[in-house]
Design an enzyme around this catalytic site. Structure first.
Site, PDB file in Angstrom:
ATOM      1  N   TYR A 436       1.125  -1.164  -0.075  1.00 28.29           N
ATOM      2  CA  TYR A 436      -0.205   0.207  -0.129  1.00 28.29           C
ATOM      3  C   TYR A 436       0.580   0.991  -0.618  1.00 28.29           C
ATOM      4  O   TYR A 436       2.196   1.467   0.251  1.00 28.29           O
ATOM      5  CB  TYR A 436      -1.032   0.073   0.933  1.00 28.29           C
ATOM      6  CG  TYR A 436      -0.551   0.265   2.619  1.00 28.29           C
ATOM      7  CD1 TYR A 436       0.190   0.359   3.431  1.00 28.29           C
ATOM      8  CD2 TYR A 436      -1.210  -0.806   3.599  1.00 28.29           C
ATOM      9  CE1 TYR A 436       0.860   0.205   4.551  1.00 28.29           C
ATOM     10  CE2 TYR A 436      -1.262  -0.720   4.618  1.00 28.29           C
ATOM     11  CZ  TYR A 436      -0.229  -0.500   5.375  1.00 28.29           C
ATOM     12  OH  TYR A 436       0.229  -0.511   6.622  1.00 28.29           O
ATOM     13  N   GLU A 437       0.376   2.087  -0.541  1.00 26.51           N
ATOM     14  CA  GLU A 437       0.958   3.837  -0.061  1.00 26.51           C
ATOM     15  C   GLU A 437       2.474   3.472  -1.298  1.00 26.51           C
ATOM     16  O   GLU A 437       2.644   4.321  -1.229  1.00 26.51           O
ATOM     17  CB  GLU A 437       1.521   4.157   1.286  1.00 26.51           C
ATOM     18  CG  GLU A 437       1.471   5.422   1.218  1.00 26.51           C
ATOM     19  CD  GLU A 437       0.298   6.267   1.477  1.00 26.51           C
ATOM     20  OE1 GLU A 437       0.158   7.147   0.593  1.00 26.51           O
ATOM     21  OE2 GLU A 437      -0.308   6.012   2.357  1.00 26.51           O
ATOM     22  N   GLY A 438       1.774   2.722  -2.342  1.00 26.69           N
ATOM     23  CA  GLY A 438       2.412   2.843  -4.147  1.00 26.69           C
ATOM     24  C   GLY A 438       3.220   1.267  -3.586  1.00 26.69           C
ATOM     25  O   GLY A 438       4.010   1.253  -2.925  1.00 26.69           O
ATOM     26  N   GLN A 443       7.658   2.435  -5.998  1.00 22.09           N
ATOM     27  CA  GLN A 443       8.350   3.777  -5.447  1.00 22.09           C
ATOM     28  C   GLN A 443      10.092   3.088  -5.914  1.00 22.09           C
ATOM     29  O   GLN A 443      10.503   4.208  -6.184  1.00 22.09           O
ATOM     30  CB  GLN A 443       8.818   3.327  -3.692  1.00 22.09           C
ATOM     31  CG  GLN A 443       7.501   2.500  -2.660  1.00 22.09           C
ATOM     32  CD  GLN A 443       6.749   3.819  -2.002  1.00 22.09           C
ATOM     33  OE1 GLN A 443       6.680   4.861  -2.283  1.00 22.09           O
ATOM     34  NE2 GLN A 443       5.525   3.553  -2.681  1.00 22.09           N
TER      35      GLN A 443
END
Lengths: 575, 575
Positions: A436-438, A443
């Protein structure tokens, strides 16, 4: 065994090694935040996390969130713990005093969330997006919206979500289809479905404020046609808005957090920021949110380490090789902790935890420098640090959380695979942080393609010089790190040239490049820690483990990237 | 999506690359086992696994085994599937015809169990120990015991367990306390508690035959005082013996297999083999059992790969970099499989699966050579291969199963973390394979300390020369592998010398040494596969992934071991 924060370790890293206090006190809002005040906050936070947040963690996993008649019932103890969290003022630690916050530096909030995640990842998901929503609204919301929602969010009285993902639009937000149609009164009607919404529904707060990524009817296709709309669960008049949780997901772990499938049936909402500028409004919170995921990784790894370390100092199996350890006493077999393979696992995880902490705390300090420093150059340098280091931390710390927690599980042998000791929960819970969050793949691409290569490597080069200059070339270990930083600079230039010739190349080796950067940062961190640390096993054992077992990955990854660049040159020469 | 065995892949590796058939047919019992017969067996096995074993796998995880009033109820469909397994004669594939078996080579049983584990790891645990129990009883049981139990076990009509672990005795079997007291009639009374007993209780077969490691009253302390006693759940007269399941463990995964806490209350049993020689009797089955765990790892990784590969060829997210792939057509976004980071994950796992298969199948062939070859030297060489390669495969294949399955989960993004797609089950199920049948740390010590260093590296050196001689130095890739095999030989000698000076050293670097061996074996395998493989992406893509992403670990691990050896020399020079 519940997680036990150790404020002394954090203070040592933050003050003795990093010298963060003078840096922070030079910023106007934190002039009064001396080491005594920080120590008080950390001690109180540590106590609160150990006593209130950690105990319901097991029920969070075993009972989990339940979905009953469209409502989500959180696990036993979660409501009470969250209530205490709000009443203690913890959600508002770094929010501005004028919004009901305590105006403390971001780094203290970072430490708090690291500990919260370590103690109870599921519960921590609920307030995990609060600060992001707060910043987003503070910077982009209209006065009216701020009036209505800002302090409720800052204080955690109302919780918030980020509604981004749709079934067909995960990493590819440009495919988002949820519609927002403007109404005569200035509000919007939001219609569509969202998935993977953490805390989309629950019983922890009376209202839930959804920040929903959607598309207006005439908006351009792709990511440049997305707008951000605030959709509350309860409207200002107290009535229920047309936003509903359809079900919650059955997941590998993180059962204490409801992952909701949400339906918006012409729900009423209000635009945040400009039309079609929704992604920009969201990106305000991106670095801070990613840093928090990195800190979740560090916290979860520390939780796994604490369990494994305790077990390894209780359980005896077989004789360890070499001279009799002092702990043998009159026993016939040795503590598991005395066996070299187990010691290596434990010390290696500590090398990751403490090294990554130093880098993460520095990044949190830089977030405040970027915001509050009176000097534009300093702000820019800090901004560069955050942009470059945050994706590295997010990817590397979450990967280590999962792999390191699995190593810690191994310390328990068969006992690690059963629920009883709680270590397998850490492995399951931590896995989602890599996604999650990319995702971690994204990243790596963010780092290499969007940041490093975007300016031909100039920003990364400047950051590496900054790191080099903080080391002491007269010290052998520091000189070794300086040599590696120089190699990384050279690699960056090589990669920039090769990528110009083959645009697919950076996508193939982005992860290797990210790992070279992370290992370099860790080497820098351990050079700094090693210089400041007392001659105790607490700090010397992980430093030695870092050099023996972690650092060699530098050459491995460097070699992979170099060979990939060389292959491009060879292909060019042939063509 | 259920697992689908692919017999063509296996046939290619077994016959085209390894040339296993002439080798096997040279052994007396397998003179008739030609490629046609093998193909028939593999095709039938593949069909059976896909149609009968795979379907109940999901219920195995979600419903799992339940413990009700002292009995274990297996998940829906397990009884029927196991019944079909017995009726099809599959448990007896490699048992001797005179015991009711089919007398086929071990390698076909190996492939069968790889597929069974891939399709339904939980169910496969039940017959997983049958062959080991069969061999143990066949070699060490009295005529009377064999008469009563051997064919029942060979055919799978009755299932068997290995009762080794006790709460305080996991890796350290010397601490076993369960007592066996001789009775006047030649039987024994067994009293004590055992934990982690897979299939200790269930409803799959009418009787369960426990092989229990225990200690007679006057036996010496430690591992040399252990005896092996056969304790059936039902006595020959049909009455219930005093062996009971107290509870089953809640585990991270593998819910389809009951992991039992067993209590023996003066249960009646009969000695297998000599008193105090229980470990020796058990070790008969050790290499085969460890090879089967390695094959579980390979199978689980293939199951994860199949899921991820299918998903990556269905789901579209964003444009891939570089020239438009053919699969784009008129779509605006590309298949996930076209993104370099995802392609790398998928091809790397295939590199592991196919390379490890080649080594595992060769090992299975060597098991039969060691048993049946008329030439003593050949038997000895095969025995050496099995002793050295089996712990390497057990450790490396199970580690890759877990880590590779986690990589495959990553292909799904957020969808990987929810139950729906079944990929997270593979990650959870596979984790235990790194622990049971000797933890991976113990495999590494077994390899380095007990086997390689025990003869100063001579056996390992001979094995490496054997591998070298099978390569073709005129081929560039083969020559590269030969160079690495020579480096490994030199490393082995260096390590033998340094370990003589510091006995703790091999325990510190055992895992690194094991990894160097595994990567070398994979390099050898891919040189062999590469030479035989057609020019198709099916084989070329994983070969290329192996060279780019897997092979560099060779230098990493070699370097770690070398530096550790050098540090010993330096310390010696100083002292």
């Amino acid at each position: 065994m519940n997680y036990q924060p150790r404020p002394d370790d954090v203070r040592f890293l933050l003050n003795t090694v990093l010298g963060a206090t003078p840096r922070l006190r030079a910023l106007a809002p934190f002039a009064e935040v001396d080491e005594t005040l920080q120590a008080q906050v950390l001690d109180e936070a540590g106590k609160f996390v150990a006593e209130v947040i950690a105990p319901p963690n097991r029920d969070g996993d075993e009972i989990g969130c339940r979905f009953v008649d469209g409502e989500v019932i959180t696990p036993p103890g979660f409501r009470e713990a969250y209530r205490a969290f709000v009443e203690g003022g913890w959600p508002a630690l770094s929010a501005a005093p004028e919004d009901g916050g305590q105006g403390l530096p971001a780094v203290l909030e970072a430490v708090l969330f690291e500990w919260l995640s370590a103690a109870n990842h599921g519960l921590t998901m609920a307030p995990g997006l609060l600060h992001g929503a707060y910043e987003c609204l503070r910077h982009h919301g209209s006065e009216e919206l701020k009036q209505r929602y800002l302090s409720k969010i800052a204080t955690g009285e109302w919780l918030a979500t980020m509604c981004l993902t749709e079934a067909h639009a995960g990493s590819d937000l440009g495919q988002v289809r949820t519609r927002a149609v403007a109404q005569a009164d200035g509000s919007f009607h939001v219609a569509g479905g969202k998935i993977f919404i953490s805390g989309g529904e629950h019983d922890l707060s009376d209202n839930i404020v959804h920040l929903v990524l959607c598309r207006m009817p005439d908006a351009p296709a792709g990511p440049k046609g997305l707008s951000l709309v605030l959709v509350p669960k309860r409207l200002p008049d107290g009535s229920r808005n047309a936003v509903h949780c359809e079900r919650i997901e059955e997941k590998m772990g993180l059962h204490g957090s409801s992952t909701c499938v949400m339906r918006f049936d012409d729900a009423i909402g209000w635009l945040i920021g400009e039309p079609n500028r929704g992604l920009a409004a969201m990106f305000v919170m991106m670095n801070a949110a990613r840093l928090h995921v990195a800190l979740q990784g560090i916290g979860l790894l520390d939780a796994a380490w604490q369990k494994a370390d305790a077990y390894a100092h209780e359980r005896r199996q077989m004789r360890a090789p070499g001279p009799a350890p002092a702990s043998r006493g009159s026993e016939t077999s040795d503590l598991v902790a005395e066996h070299p393979a187990i010691r290596r696992i434990l010390d290696t995880q500590r090398a990751w935890i403490d090294g990554a902490r130093l880098i993460a705390y520095r990044t949190a300090v830089q977030l405040d420098v970027a915001r509050h420093d009176s000097d534009a150059k300093s702000r820019e340098r800090a901004q560069r640090w955050c942009a470059l280091v945050t994706p590295v931390l997010k990817s590397a710390c979450t990967q280590q959380a999962f792999h390191g927690a699995s190593e810690c599980l191994q310390v328990f042998g068969g006992h690690g695979y059963v629920r009883e000791w709680g270590i397998e929960q850490v492995v399951r819970d931590s896995r989602v942080t890599m996604i999650y969050e990319g995702t971690n793949e994204i990243q790596a691409i963010d780092l290499l393609v969007r940041k490093v290569l975007a300016d031909g490597g100039a920003g990364m080069s400047a950051l590496l010089i900054e790191l080099r200059d903080e080391l002491d070339a007269a010290r052998e270990i520091d000189a070794d790190v300086q040599r590696r930083l120089a190699q990384l600079r050279y690699l960056t230039t090589t990669l920039a040239m090769a990528s110009a010739a083959d645009p697919a190349l950076p996508y193939e080796v982005a992860d290797d490049y990210l790992r070279v950067v992370m290992i370099s940062l860790l080497a820098w961190a351990w050079a700094r820690i090693g210089r400041a640390a007392p001659q105790e096993a607490r700090w010397n054992a992980p430093e030695s483990a870092f050099r023996r077992w972690v650092l060699p990955e530098f050459e491995l990854r460097l070699g992979i990237v170099k060979r990939a660049c060389e292959a491009v040159s060879t292909r060019q020469a042939v063509a």
